[in-house]
Design an enzyme around this catalytic site. Structure first.
Site, PDB file in Angstrom:
ATOM      1  N   CYS A 120       0.817  -1.220   0.000  1.00 34.63           N
ATOM      2  CA  CYS A 120       0.000   0.000   0.000  1.00 34.63           C
ATOM      3  C   CYS A 120       0.848   1.266   0.000  1.00 34.63           C
ATOM      4  CB  CYS A 120      -0.941  -0.008   1.201  1.00 34.63           C
ATOM      5  SG  CYS A 120      -2.005  -1.449   1.242  1.00 34.63           S
ATOM      6  N   HIS A 259      -2.645   6.844   4.058  1.00 32.88           N
ATOM      7  CA  HIS A 259      -3.183   5.693   3.328  1.00 32.88           C
ATOM      8  C   HIS A 259      -4.556   5.352   3.895  1.00 32.88           C
ATOM      9  CE1 HIS A 259      -3.868   1.788   1.772  1.00 32.88           C
ATOM     10  NE2 HIS A 259      -3.516   1.139   2.859  1.00 32.88           N
ATOM     11  N   ASN A 289     -10.070  -0.104   1.166  1.00 34.34           N
ATOM     12  CA  ASN A 289      -8.612   0.002   1.027  1.00 34.34           C
ATOM     13  C   ASN A 289      -8.222  -0.428  -0.389  1.00 34.34           C
ATOM     14  OD1 ASN A 289      -5.855  -0.385   1.062  1.00 34.34           O
ATOM     15  ND2 ASN A 289      -5.812  -1.508   2.993  1.00 34.34           N
TER      16      ASN A 289
HETATM   17  N1  COA Z   1     -17.644  -8.686  11.383  1.00 36.14           N
HETATM   18  C1  COA Z   1     -17.962  -8.935  12.677  1.00 36.14           C
HETATM   19  N2  COA Z   1     -17.051  -9.228  13.603  1.00 36.14           N
HETATM   20  C2  COA Z   1     -15.765  -9.275  13.224  1.00 36.14           C
HETATM   21  C3  COA Z   1     -15.368  -9.007  11.887  1.00 36.14           C
HETATM   22  C4  COA Z   1     -16.370  -8.718  10.972  1.00 36.14           C
HETATM   23  N3  COA Z   1     -16.110  -8.453   9.679  1.00 36.14           N
HETATM   24  N4  COA Z   1     -14.018  -9.113  11.814  1.00 36.14           N
HETATM   25  C5  COA Z   1     -13.574  -9.428  13.042  1.00 36.14           C
HETATM   26  N5  COA Z   1     -14.633  -9.519  13.881  1.00 36.14           N
HETATM   27  C6  COA Z   1     -14.615  -9.841  15.321  1.00 36.14           C
HETATM   28  C7  COA Z   1     -13.398 -10.628  15.729  1.00 36.14           C
HETATM   29  O1  COA Z   1     -13.596 -12.009  15.496  1.00 36.14           O
HETATM   30  C8  COA Z   1     -13.300 -10.287  17.189  1.00 36.14           C
HETATM   31  O2  COA Z   1     -14.205 -11.102  17.896  1.00 36.14           O
HETATM   32  P1  COA Z   1     -13.793 -11.716  19.328  1.00 36.14           P
HETATM   33  O3  COA Z   1     -13.559 -10.512  20.210  1.00 36.14           O
HETATM   34  O4  COA Z   1     -14.970 -12.527  19.669  1.00 36.14           O
HETATM   35  O5  COA Z   1     -12.534 -12.494  19.070  1.00 36.14           O
HETATM   36  C9  COA Z   1     -13.826  -8.848  17.283  1.00 36.14           C
HETATM   37  O6  COA Z   1     -14.544  -8.629  16.053  1.00 36.14           O
HETATM   38  C10 COA Z   1     -12.724  -7.812  17.397  1.00 36.14           C
HETATM   39  O7  COA Z   1     -11.693  -8.133  16.452  1.00 36.14           O
HETATM   40  P2  COA Z   1     -10.434  -7.204  16.233  1.00 36.14           P
HETATM   41  O8  COA Z   1      -9.509  -7.895  15.288  1.00 36.14           O
HETATM   42  O9  COA Z   1      -9.908  -6.753  17.548  1.00 36.14           O
HETATM   43  O10 COA Z   1     -11.128  -5.957  15.534  1.00 36.14           O
HETATM   44  P3  COA Z   1     -10.478  -4.594  15.114  1.00 36.14           P
HETATM   45  O11 COA Z   1     -11.249  -3.505  15.742  1.00 36.14           O
HETATM   46  O12 COA Z   1      -8.976  -4.602  15.274  1.00 36.14           O
HETATM   47  O13 COA Z   1     -10.797  -4.555  13.553  1.00 36.14           O
HETATM   48  C11 COA Z   1      -9.640  -4.831  11.444  1.00 36.14           C
HETATM   49  C12 COA Z   1     -10.245  -5.524  12.684  1.00 36.14           C
HETATM   50  C13 COA Z   1      -9.031  -5.877  10.544  1.00 36.14           C
HETATM   51  C14 COA Z   1     -10.784  -4.114  10.739  1.00 36.14           C
HETATM   52  C15 COA Z   1      -8.569  -3.812  11.907  1.00 36.14           C
HETATM   53  O14 COA Z   1      -7.674  -4.430  12.806  1.00 36.14           O
HETATM   54  C16 COA Z   1      -7.803  -3.229  10.756  1.00 36.14           C
HETATM   55  O15 COA Z   1      -8.323  -2.468   9.959  1.00 36.14           O
HETATM   56  N6  COA Z   1      -6.503  -3.529  10.640  1.00 36.14           N
HETATM   57  C17 COA Z   1      -5.667  -3.018   9.567  1.00 36.14           C
HETATM   58  C18 COA Z   1      -5.735  -3.954   8.406  1.00 36.14           C
HETATM   59  C19 COA Z   1      -5.289  -3.371   7.104  1.00 36.14           C
HETATM   60  O16 COA Z   1      -5.722  -2.345   6.691  1.00 36.14           O
HETATM   61  N7  COA Z   1      -4.400  -4.040   6.414  1.00 36.14           N
HETATM   62  C20 COA Z   1      -4.027  -3.718   5.085  1.00 36.14           C
HETATM   63  C21 COA Z   1      -2.666  -3.177   4.939  1.00 36.14           C
HETATM   64  S1  COA Z   1      -2.474  -1.501   5.411  1.00 36.14           S
END
Ligand code: COA
Length: 335
Positions: A120, A259, A289
C-alpha cells in the site's frame, strides 16, 4: 516557520488521474456470505462499499484508464514519457510486468516500463523513484501508477480481511514542472514485519498447487490488530520526520492524507499528531482500502472537492506490506 514550503522541489506532478470500476460491493452484499454486519463494518472501519474490477478485466485495465486521465490532465502524450513505473501487489500476471502491459496499451514502445512492489506504500515509492530519476536528470517525464485489484486475492471466507479491500488505480505524470511540487520525500521498510501482511503461495517459495489453492494460500492474509498498530505508528513517525525536514509543526500541514486503510487508523494518525479534523482526509466509505491506488485516488478526490489550495502544504503518507512506508510533502501551485 520562515522556511515553510520554501524548500526546493525534487519534482512536480503535472497531471493526476484515477479510476474506480463501476461494480460495487456493499457491506450488505458481504453479510450475505460471511458472518458480519453493516453496523460492525462501518463502526470498525468506516467502509460502506468498495469497487470491484469488472469480470475479464485486470489491474492493467484500471491502470490504463487512470494513466490516460493523468496524461490528459497534464496535456502530455504517452510518447513523451520516458519512464513508466507501476506500483502493484496484484499484477495481471507474474510475468510479464504490468508496466509493460500498460506501455503496450498506451502505444509507446521503447519507453522503459516496470513494476514496483511496496504494498500500500507503492505509489509513494514510485513517486520517490520518479523524483530521483527527474532530479538526477536521467528522466524527464515519468508516469507513476498505483493500481491494485485486491478483490482478486481476497479470502471471502475471512471476515476480518474481506471487508476491507476494494479495487482502483491512480496515476501521476511527474516531471520538473507541475501543479503539485514534491518538496520532500522519504521511504522506508522493515522486512522483519513481512509476515504481518502476506500472500503465502503462488511464488517461488510455495508454487501454486491443488493443496495451496484448497488452503486459500494464494489469498491475502493479515494480522489485523498488529497491522493497525504498526500502520498508525509508522505513518505518525514518517509525518513527524517530514515536518522536521520541512521545518514546520506537523499540525501546520494544510492537508494530511494518510493511506486509506481504515477510518479508525486515519483518525488515530490525526489524533496523535493533533491535526484538525478539517485538515485530515478520510475518504474510504465508498472505496475501501485500494492498496497502492489509495493515495493518488485520495489526492485526486481531494482536488475535485477543492481541497488543494495554491500555496498550501500537503503531506501524503503510505504504509503497507513489507512492511514499507513512504511519505511526501507536496506544495500546491497555481495551474
Ligand atoms: N464482522 C464482525 N465481527 C468481526 C469481523 C467482521 N467483519 N471481523 C472481526 N470480527 C470480530 C473478531 O472475530 C473479534 O471477535 P472476538 O472478540 O470474539 O474475538 C472482534 O470482532 C474484534 O476483532 P479485532 O480484530 O480486535 O477488531 P479490530 O477492531 O482490530 O478490527 C480490522 C479488525 C481488521 C478491521 C482492523 O484491525 C484493521 O483495519 N486492521 C488493519 C488492516 C489493514 O488495513 N491491512 C491492510 C494493509 S495496510
Amino acid at each position: 516557520m520562515g522556511s515553510r514550503g520554501a524548500k526546493k522541489s525534487i519534482c512536480s506532478i503535472a497531471g493526476l488521474g484515477y479510476f474506480l470500476p463501476e461494480d460495487m460491493v456493499t457491506n450488505q452484499d458481504l453479510a450475505m456470505f460471511v458472518d458480519t454486519s453493516d453496523e460492525w463494518i462501518v463502526e470498525r472501519t468506516g467502509i460502506r462499499a468498495r469497487h470491484r474490477v469488472a469480470v475479464g478485466e485486470a489491474t492493467s485495465d484500471m491502470a490504463y484508464r487512470a494513466a490516460v486521465a493523468a496524461l490528459d490532465d497534464a496535456g502530455v502524450r504517452a510518447c513523451d514519457l520516458d519512464l513508466i513505473l507501476v506500483a502493484t501487489a496484484t499484477p495481471d500476471t507474474p510475468v510479464p510486468s504490468t508496466g509493460c502491459l500498460l506501455q503496450a496499451r498506451l502505444e509507446c514502445p521503447g519507453i522503459p516500463a516496470m513494476d514496483l512492489g511496496a504494498g500500500c506504500a507503492g505509489f509513494g515509492y514510485g513517486l520517490h523513484m520518479a523524483g530521483a530519476a527527474v532530479s538526477s536528470g536521467m528522466h524527464r517525464k515519468v508516469l507513476v501508477v498505483g493500481a491494485d485489484a485486491l478483490t482478486r486475492i481476497t479470502n471471502y471466507r475471512d471476515r476480518q480481511s474481506c471487508i476491507l479491500f476494494g479495487d482502483g488505480a491512480g496515476a501521476a505524470v511527474v516531471g520538473s514542472e507541475g501543479f503539485l511540487d514534491v518538496i520532500d520525500s522519504d521511504i522506508g521498510a522493515d522486512g522483519r514485519g513481512a509476515s504481518m501482511i502476506r500472500v503465502q503461495a503462488g511464488g517461488s517459495r510455495l508454487p501454486a498447487s491443488m493443496d495451496s489453492v484448497a488452503a486459500s494460500l494464494h489469498t491475502l492474509e493479515l494480522k489485523g490488530r498488529e497491522v493497525f498498530k504498526q500502520a498508525v505508528r509508522h505513518m505518525v513517525d514518517a509525518i513527524r520526520r517530514a515536518a522536521d525536514r520541512v521545518g514546520i509543526d506537523p499540525r501546520s500541514f494544510n492537508l494530511v492524507i494518510p493511506h486509506q486503510a481504515n477510518a479508525r487508523i486515519v483518525d488515530a494518525v490525526g489524533e496523535m499528531l493533533g491535526v484538525a479534523e478539517k485538515n485530515l482526509v478520510i475518504d474510504i466509505d465508498q472505496t475501501g482500502n485500494t492498496a497502492a491506488a489509495s493515495i493518488p485516488i485520495a489526492i485526486g478526490r481531494a482536488r475535485e472537492r477543492g481541497r488543494l489550495v495554491p500555496g498550501q502544504l500537503v503531506v501524503a503518507v503510505g504504509f503497507g506490506a513489507g512492511i514499507a512506508w513512504a511519505c511526501q510533502v507536496l506544495r500546491v501551485r497555481e495551474r
